[in-house]
Design an enzyme around this catalytic site. Structure first.
Site: not given
Length: 305
Positions: A138, A159, A177
């Site tokens: 991730h 992020k 992701d």
């Protein structure tokens, strides 16, 4: 161990199938090709039979110099090891004897019009990536001024938003992701996307965006070598390291150690700018420059004066 089928290889390079069409499900498990020149003259001590066998003009021309009996003997000695497949380069036509053997033994015989050197270079590169050990994590992957960076942190930490800011500053987006990491060598880690999410970036309060559609082809690249692992974390008072140079830390993925940096988030902090600084600093260190060393030298010179 990862494998791919001969059929997948054939489709990837648009190869012509000459024999063994019913055995395209044979698997390839080794990332390097082999030219069986020594094996055709009878030397088998180090024959990598599990590799794709490539036949260039040298191999085919040598076989054509033999008598029919010798040719059948030498080809049979190689074919009996049942390599995944044979690929003839340069569009060579004088190979009916090979077709016969491969049909009998159920080994795919393929052909390409590309020259041997060019084809092997492409095929080795393709197999190296396709068969590389991989890990999905991730995070977000970006390329900042040619330097591959993995951004990690808890869900919702920012992020994707940080990656969006970097894209707006002219850097390139790789994955959001789910980042797929591939080990290409003892110290080489490649970061890429999982195909499904290719070009897509998810921004909270905005939704899913297509980076290429919004910012152009230059804003995206399929893969990048990962050289920095940056973790975004919540702000903690008195927890930042304000020394001249922080102690080197590393994160390990698939046995490859990547330099690790933690950046704490606080309203007003230019996180994208800090990431750019970290990338440029890493680049300078690779070329032998250390800001700390230069600073200390100036201090010493000043004391001497």
């Amino acid at each position: 161990m990862k494998t791919i089928t001969v059929k997948r290889l054939t489709e990837a390079f648009q190869l012509e199938v000459l024999a063994g069409a019913d055995r395209m499900d044979r698997v390839i498990s080794r990332p390097r090709t082999h030219r069986p020149g020594l094996e055709f003259v009878g030397y088998f001590d180090f024959f990598p039979m599990e590799r794709v066998q490539v036949l260039g003009r040298k191999e085919i021309n040598y076989l054509l110099t033999l008598t029919v009996e010798e040719r059948l003997l030498h080809i049979g000695n190689v074919v009996k090891y049942h390599p995944p497949c044979f690929i003839v380069t340069s569009g060579q036509q004088e190979i009916p004897y090979l077709t016969l053997f491969c049909d009998q033994e159920g080994i795919p015989l393929l052909r390409t019009s590309e020259t041997t050197t060019e084809f092997i270079a492409k095929l080795d590169g393709y197999l190296l990536k396709a068969l590389a050990p991989e890990l999905s994590i991730h995070g977000v992957c970006v390329n900042v001024s040619g330097i591959g960076i993995l951004l990690r942190g808890k869900s919702g930490i920012g992020k994707s938003e940080t990656a969006h800011t970097l894209i707006r500053r002219g850097h390139r987006f790789v994955a959001d992701d789910i980042v797929v990491l591939k080990k290409l060598g003892p110290s080489t880690l490649l970061g890429t996307h999982n195909v499904t999410a290719r070009e897509f970036l998810a921004l909270r309060s905005v939704g899913l965006i297509n980076v290429v559609r919004q910012y152009g082809r230059r804003a995206f690249q399929d893969e990048t070598r990962i050289v920095l692992d940056i973790e975004l974390s919540p702000w903690q008072e008195n927890a930042l390291n304000n020394e001249l140079e922080v102690i080197p830390q590393f994160t390990e993925y698939l046995g490859v150690q990547i330099p690790h940096i933690e950046i704490q988030l606080q309203p007003g902090r230019d996180v994208a700018g800090l990431i750019e600084a970290a990338a440029n600093n890493w680049y300078l260190k690779q070329h032998g420059y250390s800001a700390v060393d230069e600073f200390m030298k100036r201090v010493e010179d000043g004391m001497q004066q």
